[in-house]
Design an enzyme around this catalytic site. Sequence first.
Site, PDB file in Angstrom:
ATOM      1  CB  ALA A   9      46.322  57.044 122.479  1.00  0.00           C
ATOM      2  CE1 TYR A  49      51.408  60.743 118.184  1.00  0.00           C
ATOM      3  CE2 TYR A  49      49.689  61.320 119.745  1.00  0.00           C
ATOM      4  CZ  TYR A  49      51.024  61.139 119.447  1.00  0.00           C
ATOM      5  OH  TYR A  49      51.981  61.364 120.407  1.00  0.00           O
ATOM      6  CE  LYS A 191      59.319  48.731 110.047  1.00  0.00           C
ATOM      7  NZ  LYS A 191      58.513  49.954 110.127  1.00  0.00           N
ATOM      8  CG  ASP A 244      57.282  46.481 108.115  1.00  0.00           C
ATOM      9  OD1 ASP A 244      56.770  47.570 107.815  1.00  0.00           O
ATOM     10  OD2 ASP A 244      57.555  46.165 109.287  1.00  0.00           O
ATOM     11  CB  THR A 248      59.339  51.151 106.303  1.00  0.00           C
ATOM     12  OG1 THR A 248      58.331  50.341 106.916  1.00  0.00           O
ATOM     13  CG2 THR A 248      59.861  52.128 107.328  1.00  0.00           C
TER      14      THR A 248
END
Length: 334
Positions: A9, A49, A191, A244, A248
Amino acid sequence: MKRVAVMGAGSWGTAFAKVLADSGTDVVLWARRAEVADEITRSRVNPGYLPDTVLPANLAATHDPAKALAGAEAVVLGVPSQTLRANLAQWRSALPAGATLVSLAKGVELGTLKRMSEVVREVAGVPEDQVAVVSGPNLAKEIAAEQPTATVIACTDHDRAVDLQHACSNSYFRPYTNVDVVGCELGGACKNVIALACGMAAGLGFGDNTMASIITRGLAETARMGAALGADPLTFAGLAGLGDLVATCASPLSRNRSFGERLGRGDTVAQAQEAAHGQVAEGVKSCSSIRELAARIGVDMPITDGVHRVCHDGLDPRALTTALLGRERKAERQ
């Protein structure tokens, strides 16, 4: 696919659970801490979060892994790459037979140098075609805010990938399928390391030419590793590769980019970790395992090597810049 368990989570696990729920799939989200599961159940928010995201009613939360896994047709593994093995070993006996196991983690395991799908296959004792990975521009806060994005679901069993694609397709999240698991995983792992280098450059005050150079040369060394390990070169031009990588390396929401920027401004690794408030920058550990894997297969990865030296050998980021620019001149495609 009617019921999916999401194990983890954190930001990305919670965001992907929301994606599944918004796509009409019933989801049970497992949280390591009971208070997190209780708060999600009570308020429909994961405050630690994604505090600004209200989670759908068809997303349940629990601290009990057996309860989360019971009856799941797919199990999404949303824990950090270096803890995946230990967590999955604890859950193995409760995994539903035949369930598709889906890795969200982006890294290469320290010590074994295995990709995450290889770790899952080994620990769970399942065949290659039962394991899928999700990769692409996956900034959790943007996805949780329902900003349009695309991603890749990779599995050697195309039909499993399609089933997952249907389970997480909605108005803001567009998944594509791919059978090149190796390429998608390497793109996702490497990445993070390149984003650390971009963050260092930003922290040193360098601009867009420097960023573009690091991204492009970072993609080149990732593709070299992919070619040596049998990946499809076209994967690195797609969402799990270039897509990606750009997200990032460029976004302030990227934990690896932000971590690298602190190093570029003069923080130690310990200070940067403290400032991250428990959020995991996967590239800090993966740079070492990727560097070791590159050495094992004879692939030159100078940016990865330099990031490892900054994070683990005390190299000053300014010295990394000098070292990279001072390398032997050669043709671009070498």
